[in-house]
Design a protein around this motif. Sequence first.
Motif, PDB file in Angstrom:
ATOM      1  N   VAL A 125      76.747 -26.379  22.966  1.00  0.00           N
ATOM      2  CA  VAL A 125      77.183 -27.159  23.944  1.00  0.00           C
ATOM      3  C   VAL A 125      76.620 -27.261  25.431  1.00  0.00           C
ATOM      4  N   ASN A 126      75.522 -26.456  25.382  1.00  0.00           N
ATOM      5  CA  ASN A 126      74.748 -26.280  26.983  1.00  0.00           C
ATOM      6  C   ASN A 126      73.264 -26.581  26.514  1.00  0.00           C
ATOM      7  N   ALA A 127      72.861 -26.849  25.364  1.00  0.00           N
ATOM      8  CA  ALA A 127      71.591 -27.248  24.864  1.00  0.00           C
ATOM      9  C   ALA A 127      70.850 -28.493  25.615  1.00  0.00           C
ATOM     10  N   GLY A 128      71.886 -29.444  26.423  1.00  0.00           N
ATOM     11  CA  GLY A 128      71.517 -30.477  26.811  1.00  0.00           C
ATOM     12  C   GLY A 128      70.571 -30.206  28.160  1.00  0.00           C
ATOM     13  N   PHE A 129      70.559 -28.995  28.600  1.00  0.00           N
ATOM     14  CA  PHE A 129      69.951 -28.423  29.873  1.00  0.00           C
ATOM     15  C   PHE A 129      68.604 -27.699  29.534  1.00  0.00           C
ATOM     16  N   SER A 130      68.216 -27.686  28.317  1.00  0.00           N
ATOM     17  CA  SER A 130      67.142 -26.938  27.997  1.00  0.00           C
ATOM     18  C   SER A 130      65.601 -27.618  28.309  1.00  0.00           C
ATOM     19  N   GLY A 131      65.765 -28.981  28.177  1.00  0.00           N
ATOM     20  CA  GLY A 131      64.444 -29.439  28.434  1.00  0.00           C
ATOM     21  C   GLY A 131      63.692 -29.470  27.132  1.00  0.00           C
ATOM     22  N   GLY A 132      62.767 -30.674  26.905  1.00  0.00           N
ATOM     23  CA  GLY A 132      62.121 -30.806  25.658  1.00  0.00           C
ATOM     24  C   GLY A 132      60.651 -30.172  25.685  1.00  0.00           C
ATOM     25  N   SER A 133      59.870 -30.142  24.728  1.00  0.00           N
ATOM     26  CA  SER A 133      58.593 -29.899  24.382  1.00  0.00           C
ATOM     27  C   SER A 133      57.498 -30.167  25.491  1.00  0.00           C
ATOM     28  N   LYS A 134      57.745 -31.593  26.037  1.00  0.00           N
ATOM     29  CA  LYS A 134      57.127 -32.399  26.980  1.00  0.00           C
ATOM     30  C   LYS A 134      56.665 -31.228  28.246  1.00  0.00           C
ATOM     31  N   TYR A 135      57.699 -30.631  28.618  1.00  0.00           N
ATOM     32  CA  TYR A 135      57.373 -29.891  29.814  1.00  0.00           C
ATOM     33  C   TYR A 135      57.555 -28.220  29.580  1.00  0.00           C
ATOM     34  N   GLY A 136      57.627 -27.906  28.319  1.00  0.00           N
ATOM     35  CA  GLY A 136      57.671 -26.583  27.819  1.00  0.00           C
ATOM     36  C   GLY A 136      59.136 -26.048  27.957  1.00  0.00           C
ATOM     37  N   PHE A 137      60.140 -26.662  27.575  1.00  0.00           N
ATOM     38  CA  PHE A 137      61.364 -26.296  27.658  1.00  0.00           C
ATOM     39  C   PHE A 137      61.806 -25.544  28.827  1.00  0.00           C
ATOM     40  N   ASN A 138      61.391 -26.369  30.066  1.00  0.00           N
ATOM     41  CA  ASN A 138      61.574 -25.396  31.163  1.00  0.00           C
ATOM     42  C   ASN A 138      62.955 -25.843  32.275  1.00  0.00           C
TER      43      ASN A 138
END
Length: 252
Positions: A170-183
């Motif tokens: 449910v909260n994975a939409g706040f993780s960020g992608g690999s572009k910025y290192g999951f920050n």
Amino acid sequence: MPRRSGLLRWSAGMMAAALAAWGQPAPAAGPVKDFVVYAFSQSDVHEEDPQVYELDPDTTIRAIGKWSTAGDEAADYNFAQIDRYHAKGITFMGSGTASVIFPKDFATAEIFDDMSTRDADGDPVPHDEFGFPEPARRGNLFNPRYREYLLSWARIQVDGGVDGLNFDEVNAGFSGGSKYGFNGNEGFDDYAIADFNRYLLEKYPAFTAADWKSRFGMTDDNILRRDVPAGDLAANFNYRAYLRAGGWNRDP
């Protein structure tokens, strides 16, 4: 596309070890029959996992999982297995991903874009790290149309007879992608930051313009206003613009 399948069981020893690692006391010793046995079976909605009947747990946390378009229609499901679970006294929990989405899940590319989370620059966040053969993104729970999309397949499972539902990630939409290192650079779309405006206005009902400036460093050209709809991001506070002005848009 195929997903992993398998079964996970927590024994009393595993639970005690996990609690010890978290600094929590282990439960008092008791008869084995007093322990609830949870199973986790990651099966597609049309599949039935024979390992569940062999293990005979009290409940399956996720007996089936809706994934992409597999589970959009009632005909996709094998609901007949629920009676077989119940006959053995096993609770049947349905589920599905609450965040991973693909272009084919929606009728148009525009709808896919609207359902997607965004980074602090307002751009969709790709999730190529999954290794799927088609583009993957995270869905946006702040979008009422996306929430209705989730509920549409949840209703199918409830009507089919599941005992409960698990919404995965449910909260994975706040993780960020690999572009910025999951920050954490994700979840900054218009729906989310409009809701953030409503939250701030409710949390600080007596704040004046001077308060917004002194407390949060807002500026005259980008400040919260009560006389403008919270979702009007052109005339009201725009958190993405605030992050860009501070140089925090790459690592919010």
